[in-house]
Design a protein around this motif. Structure first.
Motif, mmCIF file in Angstrom:
data_model
loop_
_atom_site.group_PDB
_atom_site.id
_atom_site.type_symbol
_atom_site.label_atom_id
_atom_site.label_comp_id
_atom_site.label_asym_id
_atom_site.label_seq_id
_atom_site.Cartn_x
_atom_site.Cartn_y
_atom_site.Cartn_z
ATOM 1 N N TYR A 1 0.849 -1.201 0.000
ATOM 2 C CA TYR A 1 0.000 0.000 0.000
ATOM 3 C C TYR A 1 0.887 1.254 0.000
ATOM 4 O O TYR A 1 0.683 2.173 -0.793
ATOM 5 N N VAL A 2 1.875 1.272 0.889
ATOM 6 C CA VAL A 2 2.791 2.428 0.967
ATOM 7 C C VAL A 2 3.491 2.630 -0.373
ATOM 8 O O VAL A 2 3.604 3.763 -0.874
ATOM 9 N N ASN A 3 3.929 1.547 -0.986
ATOM 10 C CA ASN A 3 4.624 1.652 -2.273
ATOM 11 C C ASN A 3 3.695 2.219 -3.356
ATOM 12 O O ASN A 3 4.108 3.029 -4.198
ATOM 13 N N SER A 4 2.426 1.794 -3.340
ATOM 14 C CA SER A 4 1.468 2.309 -4.330
ATOM 15 C C SER A 4 1.248 3.798 -4.126
ATOM 16 O O SER A 4 1.244 4.580 -5.091
ATOM 17 N N VAL A 5 1.052 4.205 -2.863
ATOM 18 C CA VAL A 5 0.848 5.627 -2.571
ATOM 19 C C VAL A 5 2.055 6.430 -3.061
ATOM 20 O O VAL A 5 1.912 7.476 -3.709
ATOM 21 N N PHE A 6 3.238 5.913 -2.789
ATOM 22 C CA PHE A 6 4.471 6.603 -3.195
ATOM 23 C C PHE A 6 4.493 6.799 -4.710
ATOM 24 O O PHE A 6 4.776 7.889 -5.211
ATOM 25 N N SER A 7 4.165 5.748 -5.445
ATOM 26 C CA SER A 7 4.264 5.825 -6.907
ATOM 27 C C SER A 7 3.176 6.712 -7.517
ATOM 28 O O SER A 7 3.327 7.200 -8.632
ATOM 29 N N LEU A 8 2.100 6.939 -6.786
ATOM 30 C CA LEU A 8 0.994 7.744 -7.327
ATOM 31 C C LEU A 8 1.137 9.240 -7.036
ATOM 32 O O LEU A 8 0.381 10.049 -7.575
ATOM 33 N N LEU A 9 2.075 9.605 -6.173
ATOM 34 C CA LEU A 9 2.232 11.016 -5.795
ATOM 35 C C LEU A 9 3.352 11.687 -6.581
ATOM 36 O O LEU A 9 4.350 11.061 -6.922
ATOM 37 N N LYS A 10 3.180 12.988 -6.786
ATOM 38 C CA LYS A 10 4.284 13.797 -7.326
ATOM 39 C C LYS A 10 5.333 13.978 -6.234
ATOM 40 O O LYS A 10 4.996 13.968 -5.045
ATOM 41 N N PRO A 11 6.585 14.226 -6.602
ATOM 42 C CA PRO A 11 7.576 14.594 -5.578
ATOM 43 C C PRO A 11 7.102 15.849 -4.840
ATOM 44 O O PRO A 11 6.574 16.781 -5.448
ATOM 45 N N GLY A 12 7.271 15.854 -3.537
ATOM 46 C CA GLY A 12 6.847 17.003 -2.728
ATOM 47 C C GLY A 12 5.370 16.999 -2.379
ATOM 48 O O GLY A 12 4.904 17.908 -1.684
ATOM 49 N N ALA A 13 4.635 15.982 -2.863
ATOM 50 C CA ALA A 13 3.188 15.932 -2.604
ATOM 51 C C ALA A 13 2.901 15.246 -1.264
ATOM 52 O O ALA A 13 3.783 14.628 -0.658
ATOM 53 N N TYR A 14 1.636 15.358 -0.843
ATOM 54 C CA TYR A 14 1.259 14.905 0.496
ATOM 55 C C TYR A 14 0.294 13.725 0.475
ATOM 56 O O TYR A 14 -0.560 13.613 -0.407
ATOM 57 N N PHE A 15 0.454 12.898 1.481
ATOM 58 C CA PHE A 15 -0.503 11.832 1.781
ATOM 59 C C PHE A 15 -1.066 12.138 3.162
ATOM 60 O O PHE A 15 -0.309 12.298 4.127
ATOM 61 N N ILE A 16 -2.380 12.243 3.256
ATOM 62 C CA ILE A 16 -3.017 12.478 4.556
ATOM 63 C C ILE A 16 -3.928 11.294 4.859
ATOM 64 O O ILE A 16 -4.814 10.962 4.061
ATOM 65 N N GLY A 17 -3.691 10.659 5.986
ATOM 66 C CA GLY A 17 -4.455 9.474 6.341
ATOM 67 C C GLY A 17 -5.028 9.554 7.740
ATOM 68 O O GLY A 17 -4.410 10.081 8.661
ATOM 69 N N VAL A 18 -6.231 9.005 7.864
ATOM 70 C CA VAL A 18 -6.848 8.815 9.178
ATOM 71 C C VAL A 18 -6.816 7.312 9.432
ATOM 72 O O VAL A 18 -7.444 6.553 8.687
ATOM 73 N N PHE A 19 -6.080 6.892 10.435
ATOM 74 C CA PHE A 19 -5.852 5.466 10.664
ATOM 75 C C PHE A 19 -6.687 4.969 11.836
ATOM 76 O O PHE A 19 -6.762 5.620 12.885
ATOM 77 N N PHE A 20 -7.278 3.805 11.623
ATOM 78 C CA PHE A 20 -8.157 3.186 12.620
ATOM 79 C C PHE A 20 -7.265 2.416 13.612
ATOM 80 O O PHE A 20 -6.799 1.317 13.321
ATOM 81 N N THR A 21 -6.994 3.038 14.759
ATOM 82 C CA THR A 21 -6.081 2.424 15.720
ATOM 83 C C THR A 21 -6.797 1.543 16.741
ATOM 84 O O THR A 21 -6.157 0.801 17.468
ATOM 85 N N ASP A 22 -8.115 1.647 16.791
ATOM 86 C CA ASP A 22 -8.862 0.793 17.724
ATOM 87 C C ASP A 22 -10.180 0.400 17.077
ATOM 88 O O ASP A 22 -11.163 1.118 17.140
ATOM 89 N N THR A 23 -10.170 -0.776 16.436
ATOM 90 C CA THR A 23 -11.394 -1.245 15.781
ATOM 91 C C THR A 23 -12.291 -1.992 16.756
ATOM 92 O O THR A 23 -13.418 -2.354 16.410
ATOM 93 N N GLY A 24 -11.758 -2.275 17.952
ATOM 94 C CA GLY A 24 -12.517 -3.087 18.906
ATOM 95 C C GLY A 24 -12.301 -4.573 18.694
ATOM 96 O O GLY A 24 -12.929 -5.395 19.362
ATOM 97 N N GLN A 25 -11.420 -4.908 17.739
ATOM 98 C CA GLN A 25 -11.126 -6.324 17.446
ATOM 99 C C GLN A 25 -9.621 -6.544 17.532
ATOM 100 O O GLN A 25 -8.841 -5.600 17.357
ATOM 101 N N PRO A 26 -9.178 -7.786 17.741
ATOM 102 C CA PRO A 26 -7.734 -8.056 17.692
ATOM 103 C C PRO A 26 -7.185 -7.679 16.320
ATOM 104 O O PRO A 26 -7.913 -7.716 15.324
ATOM 105 N N PRO A 27 -5.880 -7.312 16.243
ATOM 106 C CA PRO A 27 -5.322 -6.790 14.992
ATOM 107 C C PRO A 27 -5.395 -7.743 13.807
ATOM 108 O O PRO A 27 -5.417 -7.304 12.664
ATOM 109 N N GLN A 28 -5.443 -9.049 14.073
ATOM 110 C CA GLN A 28 -5.489 -9.996 12.948
ATOM 111 C C GLN A 28 -6.917 -10.231 12.458
ATOM 112 O O GLN A 28 -7.125 -10.923 11.470
ATOM 113 N N VAL A 29 -7.899 -9.641 13.141
ATOM 114 C CA VAL A 29 -9.303 -9.850 12.771
ATOM 115 C C VAL A 29 -9.812 -8.623 12.013
ATOM 116 O O VAL A 29 -9.660 -7.485 12.465
ATOM 117 N N GLY A 30 -10.417 -8.839 10.870
ATOM 118 C CA GLY A 30 -10.951 -7.730 10.093
ATOM 119 C C GLY A 30 -11.396 -8.205 8.728
ATOM 120 O O GLY A 30 -11.374 -9.418 8.483
#
Ligand SMILES: C[S@@+](CC[C@H](N)C(=O)[O-])C[C@H]1O[C@@H](n2cnc3c(N)ncnc32)[C@H](O)[C@@H]1O
Length: 194
Positions: free
Chosen positions: A120-149
């Motif tokens: 995912y990180v590699n795809s984002v990198f390849s899709l952006l211009k140099p100097g461009a921004y990636f802004i993300g809101v990350f779900f740090t507590d889904t209420g489930q163990p990290p391997q469940v989703g």
């Protein structure tokens, strides 16, 4: 996960019918990332609410999703936006010649299997211009163990570990705005491609 099937069955509890509150807030307090007439890509845009608000802010915005049904729903919800929708798999877009000024993420990173996060990180990198921004809101507590989703939860440190290999961290913090029920469960990061 068969996302298209979920949309066809109208089984989309993640869709709140409105743009992500933290995006609405950032547009007001951090307009330097959202310049009119520059290009933005919304990953896993679903019904396109975030696409619509970025478009309203004057950005030339593309909504990307792997589900054609989601994009058809987005077209119907926002008929005035025209063909701003792109059906594709974010992991297979390297042949895409377009490079964006901004990529916006909310609940797409948590939708993909954790083993694909560096891809995912590699795809984002390849899709952006140099100097461009990636802004993300990350779900740090889904209420489930990290391997469940999905949604698969992550931690601030895991996201940092993955992105810092390629990007410079510009800002991070707890959002003061969120959908009801997401309080203290999300983390915002702004990364810049060198
Ligand atoms: C949990 S939903 C969130 C949708 C939207 N961001 C929202 O908040 O309503 C995750 C979205 O990511 C899309 N998606 C999942 N894997 C994808 C991929 N590899 N490429 C593009 N979109 C993907 C799904 O079709 C789905 O619309």
């Amino acid at each position: 996960m068969n996302w298209d099937k979920r949309y066809k069955q109208n089984d989309k509890p993640w869709d709140k019918g409105a743009a992500t509150p933290v995006l609405c807030e950032l547009l007001n307090i951090a307009p330097q990332y959202f310049h009119p007439n520059t290009t933005a890509l919304v990953l896993g845009c679903g019904l396109g609410h975030d696409v619509a608000i970025l478009h309203a802010a004057g950005m030339v915005t593309t909504g990307l999703d792997i589900s054609e049904t989601a994009l058809q729903m987005a077209r119907e919800a926002y008929p005035d936006l025209g063909e701003t929708w792109l059906m594709d798999d974010l992991f297979n877009m390297n042949s895409n010649e377009t490079h964006y000024d901004l990529i916006w993420e909310h609940t797409c990173y948590c939708a993909i299997p954790p083993k694909k996060r560096q891809d995912y990180v590699n795809s984002v990198f390849s899709l952006l211009k140099p100097g461009a921004y990636f802004i993300g809101v990350f779900f740090t507590d889904t209420g489930q163990p990290p391997q469940v989703g999905p949604p698969f939860s992550t931690t601030r440190d895991q996201v940092f570990h993955n992105f810092a290999k390629k990007f410079q961290l510009v800002w991070e913090g707890k959002p003061s705005q969120c959908y009801p029920g997401r309080e203290n469960r999300e983390w915002v990061m702004i990364w810049r491609k060198p």
